[in-house]
Design a protein around this motif. Structure first.
Motif, short mmCIF file in Angstrom:
data_model
loop_
_atom_site.label_atom_id
_atom_site.label_comp_id
_atom_site.label_asym_id
_atom_site.label_seq_id
_atom_site.Cartn_x
_atom_site.Cartn_y
_atom_site.Cartn_z
N ILE A 1 0.85 -1.20 0.00
CA ILE A 1 0.00 0.00 0.00
C ILE A 1 0.89 1.26 0.00
N ALA A 2 1.91 1.23 0.85
CA ALA A 2 2.79 2.39 1.00
C ALA A 2 3.51 2.76 -0.31
N ARG A 3 3.82 1.75 -1.13
CA ARG A 3 4.47 2.02 -2.42
C ARG A 3 3.63 2.99 -3.25
N PHE A 4 2.31 2.76 -3.28
CA PHE A 4 1.44 3.62 -4.09
C PHE A 4 1.27 5.00 -3.45
N VAL A 5 1.25 5.04 -2.13
CA VAL A 5 1.13 6.32 -1.43
C VAL A 5 2.38 7.17 -1.70
N ALA A 6 3.54 6.53 -1.57
CA ALA A 6 4.81 7.24 -1.76
C ALA A 6 4.93 7.77 -3.19
N LYS A 7 4.50 6.94 -4.12
CA LYS A 7 4.60 7.33 -5.54
C LYS A 7 3.68 8.51 -5.82
N ARG A 8 2.44 8.42 -5.34
CA ARG A 8 1.47 9.48 -5.61
C ARG A 8 1.87 10.79 -4.93
N LEU A 9 2.38 10.69 -3.69
CA LEU A 9 2.72 11.91 -2.94
C LEU A 9 4.17 12.35 -3.20
N GLN A 10 4.90 11.54 -3.96
CA GLN A 10 6.29 11.83 -4.30
C GLN A 10 7.16 12.06 -3.07
N ARG A 11 7.00 11.16 -2.10
CA ARG A 11 7.86 11.17 -0.93
C ARG A 11 8.65 9.87 -0.91
N PRO A 12 9.88 9.88 -0.35
CA PRO A 12 10.66 8.64 -0.31
C PRO A 12 10.06 7.60 0.63
N LEU A 13 10.24 6.34 0.25
CA LEU A 13 9.75 5.21 1.04
C LEU A 13 10.96 4.52 1.65
N ASN A 14 10.89 4.22 2.94
CA ASN A 14 11.96 3.46 3.58
C ASN A 14 11.36 2.24 4.27
N ALA A 15 11.63 1.06 3.70
CA ALA A 15 11.09 -0.17 4.30
C ALA A 15 12.22 -1.05 4.83
N GLY A 16 13.43 -0.48 4.90
CA GLY A 16 14.57 -1.32 5.26
C GLY A 16 15.21 -1.01 6.61
N ASP A 17 14.70 -0.01 7.31
CA ASP A 17 15.35 0.39 8.57
C ASP A 17 14.44 0.28 9.78
N ALA A 18 13.40 -0.54 9.66
CA ALA A 18 12.50 -0.77 10.80
C ALA A 18 12.10 -2.23 10.80
N TRP A 19 12.05 -2.80 11.98
CA TRP A 19 11.79 -4.24 12.10
C TRP A 19 10.81 -4.53 13.23
N ARG A 20 10.02 -5.58 13.02
CA ARG A 20 9.21 -6.10 14.12
C ARG A 20 10.02 -7.25 14.69
N VAL A 21 10.60 -7.02 15.85
CA VAL A 21 11.58 -7.97 16.38
C VAL A 21 10.95 -9.08 17.21
N ARG A 22 9.68 -8.93 17.51
CA ARG A 22 9.01 -9.94 18.32
C ARG A 22 7.71 -10.30 17.60
N PRO A 23 7.46 -11.60 17.40
CA PRO A 23 6.18 -11.95 16.78
C PRO A 23 5.05 -11.61 17.74
N THR A 24 3.98 -11.04 17.22
CA THR A 24 2.87 -10.63 18.09
C THR A 24 1.59 -11.30 17.61
N ALA A 25 0.70 -11.57 18.54
CA ALA A 25 -0.60 -12.13 18.17
C ALA A 25 -1.39 -11.04 17.46
N PRO A 26 -2.24 -11.41 16.47
CA PRO A 26 -3.06 -10.38 15.82
C PRO A 26 -3.89 -9.64 16.87
N GLN A 27 -3.85 -8.29 16.80
CA GLN A 27 -4.52 -7.48 17.80
C GLN A 27 -6.02 -7.81 17.90
N THR A 28 -6.61 -8.18 16.75
CA THR A 28 -8.06 -8.45 16.74
C THR A 28 -8.41 -9.68 17.55
N GLU A 29 -7.41 -10.55 17.81
CA GLU A 29 -7.70 -11.77 18.57
C GLU A 29 -7.55 -11.55 20.07
#
Ligand SMILES: [Zn+2]
Ligand SMILES: [Zn+2]
Length: 234
Positions: free
Chosen positions: A145-173
């Motif tokens: 989703i973010a790829r299309f947002v970044a492209k349309r708004l012409q802002r840089p996308l960074n998907a390589g410098d943030a991590w989910r380090v702990r697996p989490t249960a889905p919040q809805t559950e």
């Protein structure tokens, strides 16, 4: 080199059908005008956390949840309520491999943001998935989703410098009181965001605790401010 994607060739030969009602779209695009009109746009919401129907008194007032505990992020913006047919589009993208839906969802979010006319951030960051979930699903719907947002708004996308380090249960559950604890310390972010104004992108925001925990992690690492952009708010 001729750069024409397969999608473009397909659209040229056969412009396609509405993703919701399958009506033919002679001019191309993803949705017919009637379906586009029927989308559950989020109009009244808390100006801080985007909770629907949260504004009680004056226009500027924030909701009870935000008054009790202000979120770490600056504000959240959502294009839609998490309601039919947007909920189905998101579920199909997330759980049924319908990656092509990221375009319509990302574009709708970007158009909503453009309509708000707010200043734009320095960088856009999708909420990361834990590596185990990423392996299982094969892609991160927030990144798509973010790829299309970044492209349309012409802002840089960074998907390589943030991590989910702990697996989490889905919040809805989880029960309401378990949700904050579930995502606490779940994220790690690099130094790339120091001094930057960041926008977090996610598909859905439910309790807001995931976005809040991720924003807190970015702020701890020196981000100047963090806002949250989601397709839909539950
Ligand atoms: Zn339609
Ligand atoms: Zn609120």
């Amino acid at each position: 080199m001729v750069d024409i994607s397969l999608q473009k060739i397909q659209q040229w030969i056969w412009p396609g059908n509405c993703l919701l009602c399958t009506a033919a779209l002679p001019a191309g695009g993803d949705l017919c005008p009637a379906c586009e009109q029927s989308l559950p746009r989020l109009t009244a919401a808390c100006p801080r956390c985007a909770a629907p129907d949260a504004v009680v008194n004056a226009e500027e007032s924030i909701c009870g949840e935000c008054q009790k505990q202000a979120p770490a992020y600056l504000f959240a913006r959502a294009a839609f309520r998490y309601a039919p047919p947007v909920d189905r589009l998101i579920q199909n993208l997330k759980y049924h491999g319908r990656l092509e839906l990221s375009r319509v969802l990302g574009t709708c979010l970007a158009e909503h943001l453009q309509s708000l006319n707010e200043s734009l951030p320095d960088v856009i960051v999708p909420v990361p998935l834990h590596s185990s979930r990423l392996r299982e699903r094969g892609y991160n719907q927030s990144l798509e989703i973010a790829r299309f947002v970044a492209k349309r708004l012409q802002r840089p996308l960074n998907a390589g410098d943030a991590w989910r380090v702990r697996p989490t249960a889905p919040q809805t559950e989880l029960r309401r009181d378990q949700r904050r604890k579930n995502v606490r310390g779940a994220f790690k972010t690099g130094a790339a965001f120091t001094g930057r104004r960041v926008a977090i992108v996610d598909d859905v925001m439910t309790s807001g605790h995931t976005a809040d925990a991720f924003a807190a992690s970015l702020l701890r690492n020196g981000a100047r401010d963090v806002r949250v952009w989601v397709v839909a708010r539950a």
